[in-house]
Scaffold this motif. Structure first.
Motif, PDB file in Angstrom:
ATOM      1  N   ALA A 128       0.834  -1.205   0.000  1.00 21.37           N
ATOM      2  CA  ALA A 128       0.000   0.000   0.000  1.00 21.37           C
ATOM      3  C   ALA A 128       0.869   1.256   0.000  1.00 21.37           C
ATOM      4  N   LEU A 129       1.953   1.232   0.770  1.00 17.12           N
ATOM      5  CA  LEU A 129       2.883   2.371   0.788  1.00 17.12           C
ATOM      6  C   LEU A 129       3.474   2.583  -0.609  1.00 17.12           C
ATOM      7  N   ALA A 130       3.932   1.481  -1.214  1.00 16.45           N
ATOM      8  CA  ALA A 130       4.560   1.562  -2.541  1.00 16.45           C
ATOM      9  C   ALA A 130       3.573   2.046  -3.600  1.00 16.45           C
ATOM     10  N   ALA A 131       2.310   1.648  -3.468  1.00 13.14           N
ATOM     11  CA  ALA A 131       1.296   2.003  -4.464  1.00 13.14           C
ATOM     12  C   ALA A 131       1.033   3.506  -4.513  1.00 13.14           C
ATOM     13  N   HIS A 132       1.301   4.195  -3.401  1.00 14.77           N
ATOM     14  CA  HIS A 132       0.967   5.620  -3.339  1.00 14.77           C
ATOM     15  C   HIS A 132       2.197   6.525  -3.286  1.00 14.77           C
ATOM     16  N   VAL A 133       3.386   5.964  -3.474  1.00  9.84           N
ATOM     17  CA  VAL A 133       4.607   6.772  -3.481  1.00  9.84           C
ATOM     18  C   VAL A 133       4.532   7.760  -4.647  1.00  9.84           C
ATOM     19  N   GLY A 134       4.898   8.984  -4.380  1.00  7.65           N
ATOM     20  CA  GLY A 134       4.925   9.990  -5.453  1.00  7.65           C
ATOM     21  C   GLY A 134       3.609  10.703  -5.668  1.00  7.65           C
ATOM     22  N   GLU A 135       2.538  10.240  -5.027  1.00  9.38           N
ATOM     23  CA  GLU A 135       1.254  10.931  -5.172  1.00  9.38           C
ATOM     24  C   GLU A 135       1.263  12.221  -4.366  1.00  9.38           C
ATOM     25  N   ASP A 136       0.473  13.198  -4.818  1.00  7.96           N
ATOM     26  CA  ASP A 136       0.296  14.416  -4.036  1.00  7.96           C
ATOM     27  C   ASP A 136      -0.501  14.069  -2.788  1.00  7.96           C
ATOM     28  N   SER A 137       0.015  14.451  -1.627  1.00 16.41           N
ATOM     29  CA  SER A 137      -0.743  14.203  -0.406  1.00 16.41           C
ATOM     30  C   SER A 137      -1.722  15.357  -0.185  1.00 16.41           C
ATOM     31  N   LEU A 138      -2.753  15.091   0.592  1.00 17.85           N
ATOM     32  CA  LEU A 138      -3.735  16.130   0.887  1.00 17.85           C
ATOM     33  C   LEU A 138      -3.122  17.160   1.831  1.00 17.85           C
ATOM     34  N   SER A 139      -3.472  18.423   1.634  1.00 19.70           N
ATOM     35  CA  SER A 139      -3.023  19.474   2.548  1.00 19.70           C
ATOM     36  C   SER A 139      -3.820  19.364   3.845  1.00 19.70           C
ATOM     37  N   MET A 140      -3.338  20.046   4.891  1.00 23.89           N
ATOM     38  CA  MET A 140      -4.061  20.031   6.172  1.00 23.89           C
ATOM     39  C   MET A 140      -5.473  20.593   5.990  1.00 23.89           C
ATOM     40  N   ARG A 141      -5.617  21.643   5.187  1.00 29.20           N
ATOM     41  CA  ARG A 141      -6.933  22.239   4.965  1.00 29.20           C
ATOM     42  C   ARG A 141      -7.853  21.260   4.227  1.00 29.20           C
ATOM     43  N   GLU A 142      -7.295  20.549   3.246  1.00 29.07           N
ATOM     44  CA  GLU A 142      -8.106  19.560   2.520  1.00 29.07           C
ATOM     45  C   GLU A 142      -8.567  18.449   3.464  1.00 29.07           C
ATOM     46  N   ILE A 143      -7.719  18.052   4.381  1.00 29.29           N
ATOM     47  CA  ILE A 143      -8.105  17.024   5.357  1.00 29.29           C
ATOM     48  C   ILE A 143      -9.208  17.551   6.268  1.00 29.29           C
ATOM     49  N   GLU A 144      -9.106  18.820   6.680  1.00 26.04           N
ATOM     50  CA  GLU A 144     -10.165  19.426   7.502  1.00 26.04           C
ATOM     51  C   GLU A 144     -11.490  19.427   6.749  1.00 26.04           C
ATOM     52  N   VAL A 145     -11.450  19.818   5.480  1.00 25.40           N
ATOM     53  CA  VAL A 145     -12.665  19.832   4.649  1.00 25.40           C
ATOM     54  C   VAL A 145     -13.244  18.421   4.550  1.00 25.40           C
ATOM     55  N   LEU A 146     -12.383  17.444   4.311  1.00 22.61           N
ATOM     56  CA  LEU A 146     -12.841  16.057   4.154  1.00 22.61           C
ATOM     57  C   LEU A 146     -13.450  15.519   5.446  1.00 22.61           C
ATOM     58  N   ARG A 147     -12.889  15.906   6.591  1.00 19.80           N
ATOM     59  CA  ARG A 147     -13.469  15.483   7.885  1.00 19.80           C
ATOM     60  C   ARG A 147     -14.882  16.035   8.039  1.00 19.80           C
ATOM     61  N   GLU A 148     -15.058  17.303   7.668  1.00 18.38           N
ATOM     62  CA  GLU A 148     -16.389  17.917   7.755  1.00 18.38           C
ATOM     63  C   GLU A 148     -17.371  17.216   6.814  1.00 18.38           C
ATOM     64  N   VAL A 149     -16.926  16.889   5.617  1.00 19.41           N
ATOM     65  CA  VAL A 149     -17.764  16.176   4.646  1.00 19.41           C
ATOM     66  C   VAL A 149     -18.110  14.787   5.190  1.00 19.41           C
ATOM     67  N   ALA A 150     -17.127  14.122   5.809  1.00 18.55           N
ATOM     68  CA  ALA A 150     -17.358  12.790   6.381  1.00 18.55           C
ATOM     69  C   ALA A 150     -18.407  12.837   7.489  1.00 18.55           C
ATOM     70  N   ASP A 151     -18.519  13.993   8.157  1.00 22.16           N
ATOM     71  CA  ASP A 151     -19.537  14.160   9.204  1.00 22.16           C
ATOM     72  C   ASP A 151     -20.916  14.450   8.621  1.00 22.16           C
ATOM     73  N   GLY A 152     -21.017  14.460   7.287  1.00 22.18           N
ATOM     74  CA  GLY A 152     -22.308  14.639   6.624  1.00 22.18           C
ATOM     75  C   GLY A 152     -22.663  16.077   6.315  1.00 22.18           C
ATOM     76  N   ASN A 153     -21.698  16.977   6.396  1.00 20.08           N
ATOM     77  CA  ASN A 153     -21.978  18.399   6.168  1.00 20.08           C
ATOM     78  C   ASN A 153     -21.936  18.768   4.690  1.00 20.08           C
ATOM     79  N   ALA A 154     -22.907  19.588   4.274  1.00 21.23           N
ATOM     80  CA  ALA A 154     -22.931  20.135   2.905  1.00 21.23           C
ATOM     81  C   ALA A 154     -21.882  21.242   2.803  1.00 21.23           C
ATOM     82  N   ASN A 155     -21.554  21.644   1.577  1.00 23.36           N
ATOM     83  CA  ASN A 155     -20.509  22.646   1.356  1.00 23.36           C
ATOM     84  C   ASN A 155     -20.738  23.935   2.151  1.00 23.36           C
TER      85      ASN A 155
END
Length: 200
Positions: A128-155
């Protein structure tokens, strides 16, 4: 030393180690802060560290232990196969990564290998580590947005919670879906949970 918030798991590990003539369980901790204090007191040769615990989490505890003793040998014990969590743990200083489903077969050999200065990472986690080497990782802000979306929140609600515009949320979601190769918001959340980028 074993660090896990589940007493039954700690007892099981203690029982296994008790059958090994060359191993002694010096300490047990329920969360990361306690682990850091007990490490300072006992200086165990190997620490078995869970990642998800109340209070201080395992990755933070690994960093704190390695800050006081750069030669500390730490094996992560987790149920999570996600490459992001594995990478965070290894970057924090863990030398081993062991899935709890493998404890019966791999625990003793992993402790010995790490104690001898080696590294142990299960094939599926390494893949799994090897499969994602070189990919762009999510920024801290993108992770915050994704957490809010995961909680069921609309934009609109995500924007209000994070103090940003709705257009900015949409831009972040577009970037997130591109980076994760996701079809939609739900798919992005599912991928992020599977890879250990966010936890519910």
């Amino acid at each position: 030393m074993v660090v896990d918030d589940h007493p039954l798991l700690r007892e099981g590990i203690a029982a296994v180690l008790g059958t090994q003539p060359d191993m002694l369980l010096q300490a047990e901790a329920e969360e990361g802060g306690e682990a850091v204090a007990l490490y300072r007191l006992h200086r165990p040769d190997v620490v078995l560290m869970d990642l998800q615990m109340p209070g201080m989490d395992g990755i933070t505890a690994i960093g704190a232990i390695r800050a006081q003793d750069p030669s500390a040998r730490i094996v992560v014990l987790t149920t999570y196969r996600g490459d992001v969590q594995a990478l965070q743990a290894l970057r924090a200083g863990a030398q081993g990564y062991l899935l709890k489903s493998m404890l019966r077969r791999e625990l003793v050999d992993t402790i010995r290998a790490v104690h001898a200065g080696g590294r142990r990472v299960p094939h599926e986690v390494a893949d799994a580590l090897a499969a994602h080497v070189g990919e762009d990782s999510l920024s801290m802000r993108e992770i915050e947005v994704l957490r809010e979306v995961a909680d069921g929140n609309a934009n609109k609600r995500v924007a209000r919670c994070l103090g940003i515009s709705e257009e900015t949320v949409k831009a972040h979601m577009k970037s997130i879906m591109s980076k994760l190769d996701a079809n939609d918001r739900t798919h992005a959340v599912t991928i992020a949970i599977k890879r250990g980028i966010i936890q519910l």
